[in-house]
Design a protein around this motif. Structure first.
Motif, short mmCIF file in Angstrom:
data_model
loop_
_atom_site.label_atom_id
_atom_site.label_comp_id
_atom_site.label_asym_id
_atom_site.label_seq_id
_atom_site.Cartn_x
_atom_site.Cartn_y
_atom_site.Cartn_z
N TYR A 12 -24.45 33.89 33.81
CA TYR A 12 -23.40 34.91 33.93
C TYR A 12 -22.26 34.72 32.93
N LEU A 13 -22.50 33.98 31.85
CA LEU A 13 -21.44 33.71 30.89
C LEU A 13 -21.07 34.97 30.10
N ALA A 14 -22.07 35.72 29.66
CA ALA A 14 -21.80 36.90 28.85
C ALA A 14 -21.16 38.01 29.67
N VAL A 49 -10.09 36.77 40.60
CA VAL A 49 -10.64 37.34 41.84
C VAL A 49 -11.82 38.25 41.53
N VAL A 50 -11.65 39.08 40.51
CA VAL A 50 -12.72 40.01 40.13
C VAL A 50 -13.98 39.26 39.72
N LEU A 51 -13.85 38.22 38.90
CA LEU A 51 -15.02 37.47 38.46
C LEU A 51 -15.71 36.77 39.62
N ALA A 52 -14.94 36.20 40.52
CA ALA A 52 -15.53 35.50 41.66
C ALA A 52 -16.30 36.46 42.56
N ILE A 53 -15.73 37.62 42.82
CA ILE A 53 -16.39 38.61 43.69
C ILE A 53 -17.68 39.10 43.05
N ILE A 54 -17.62 39.43 41.77
CA ILE A 54 -18.79 39.98 41.08
C ILE A 54 -19.92 38.96 41.00
N THR A 126 -18.29 30.54 38.22
CA THR A 126 -19.25 31.43 37.54
C THR A 126 -20.64 30.80 37.47
N VAL A 127 -20.70 29.56 37.01
CA VAL A 127 -22.00 28.88 36.87
C VAL A 127 -22.60 28.55 38.23
N LEU A 128 -21.79 28.15 39.19
CA LEU A 128 -22.30 27.87 40.53
C LEU A 128 -23.00 29.10 41.12
N ASN A 129 -22.45 30.28 40.87
CA ASN A 129 -23.02 31.51 41.42
C ASN A 129 -24.17 32.07 40.58
N SER A 130 -24.48 31.46 39.46
CA SER A 130 -25.45 32.01 38.51
C SER A 130 -26.89 31.81 38.96
N PRO A 131 -27.82 32.64 38.45
CA PRO A 131 -29.23 32.56 38.86
C PRO A 131 -29.88 31.21 38.58
N ASN A 132 -29.55 30.58 37.47
CA ASN A 132 -30.23 29.34 37.10
C ASN A 132 -29.83 28.16 37.98
#
Length: 338
Positions: A12-14, A49-54, A126-132
């Protein structure tokens, strides 16, 4: 993993970068067009907040660790943006932009830096919530690192929130000679900065806990550990860019040159730790070498009147302040709550 949304890359970096750039540019366009200062810091705090929710919504798997880490950064972002919005509504305008508010590229430069700050500090969540990362079975939440992270977050959040209010109340007194040495400022000259640093390292500790216990493998482990760049970036920013360098030596220089209770402030500097909270009775007796190393009070922060003052204006201003119409009673204490 079922239910997980894959967007552009596996971490989810990009997508978070694109969202951050778009979000900040929207607010920048309003601020520049209408010369409006009141949404600048609000845009920064709410972006977290927006990034965490998304990213939490995209992940499809809402484990306890994800929820806690995401909730913590959301609570911090909401509190920070709300306080800064309240403060700017009270003060009216932001003096930081007086020399760039009407200049497109210098003003845009601030917003670009804010984009980098938001995206970088958000990396652990962001990375914790990511697919990988979420494709690995997660260790049950509640390990020793998790508990330590929760405790550190609570300490940092209380310290930052309370000290922000203490400083705001102190400044409302509008007494330029007073010294803010009450509350958390009795133990640290910048408890709000210390609290913010503790908060981000606590969130990182929770996010990386699964990797530390071996429940995440492959490149995901490296990715999680690499997100320590987020809290480190914040620490570097506060210590060497926009925090301490802009307040320590310049603040002392102003007090000295304008005769704003320099002697009292000098004693406060000598007995109070610059960042890490510590009993002033002990700190004041520590060798200078320990203050400059262990307690991070680097020479770049220290004001030396012989080297940094513009002439003898400090002494002159002090003498004028004690002249006709400006005499003070001897022994008067000019300190106040923050």
């Amino acid at each position: 993993m079922a239910g997980t949304v894959y967007v552009l890359d596996d971490y989810y970096l990009a997508i978070t970068l694109l969202i951050t750039v778009a979000y900040q540019l929207i607010f920048f366009s309003v601020a520049f067009t209408f010369k409006f200062d009141k949404l600048t810091d609000f845009a920064g705090g709410t972006n977290f907040v927006v990034l965490a929710i998304i990213t939490l919504a995209f992940s499809g798997h809402h484990g306890a660790r994800q929820i806690v880490a995401s909730l913590f950064i959301m609570v911090w972002g909401i509190r920070l943006s709300g306080f800064l919005l309240f403060r700017i509504l009270k003060t009216g305008k932001d003096d930081r932009f007086d020399d760039k508010r009407d200049k497109f590229f210098p003003f845009l430069g601030f917003w670009v830096f804010q984009m980098i700050w938001v995206w970088t500090v958000s990396l652990p969540v962001t990375v914790l919530n990511s697919p990988n990362v979420q494709r690995y079975p997660q260790v049950p939440f509640g390990t020793g690192r998790d508990i330590a992270g929760i405790i550190l977050f609570a300490i940092g959040f209380i310290m930052e929130s309370v000290s922000d209010v203490q400083k705001f109340i102190f400044r409302q007194r509008n007494d330029k000679t007073a010294i803010c040495d009450k509350g958390f400022f009795y133990f640290s000259r910048h408890p709000n900065y210390f609290g913010e640093i503790i908060i981000q390292f606590a969130i990182y500790m929770i996010a990386v806990s699964a990797a530390a216990d071996g429940y995440v493998g492959g490149q995901a482990v490296k990715a999680l550990y690499a997100t320590i760049f987020g809290p480190f970036f914040l620490t570097i920013l506060l210590m060497f860019v926009s925090g301490l360098p802009l307040s320590e030596r310049p603040g002392a220089k102003k007090r000295y040159e304008k005769g704003m209770n320099w002697e009292g402030y000098k004693k406060y500097l000598e007995r109070t730790s610059i960042l890490i909270p510590f009993p002033p009775q002990i700190y004041g007796r520590l060798p200078v070498i320990l203050k400059r190393t262990l307690f991070l009070e680097f020479p770049m922060y220290v004001f030396d009147p012989a080297k940094h003052a513009d002439g003898a204006t400090g002494q002159r201003s002090a003498e004028e302040g004690q002249g006709a119409g400006g005499a003070r009673q001897s022994g008067e204490q000019l300190t106040g709550a923050h």
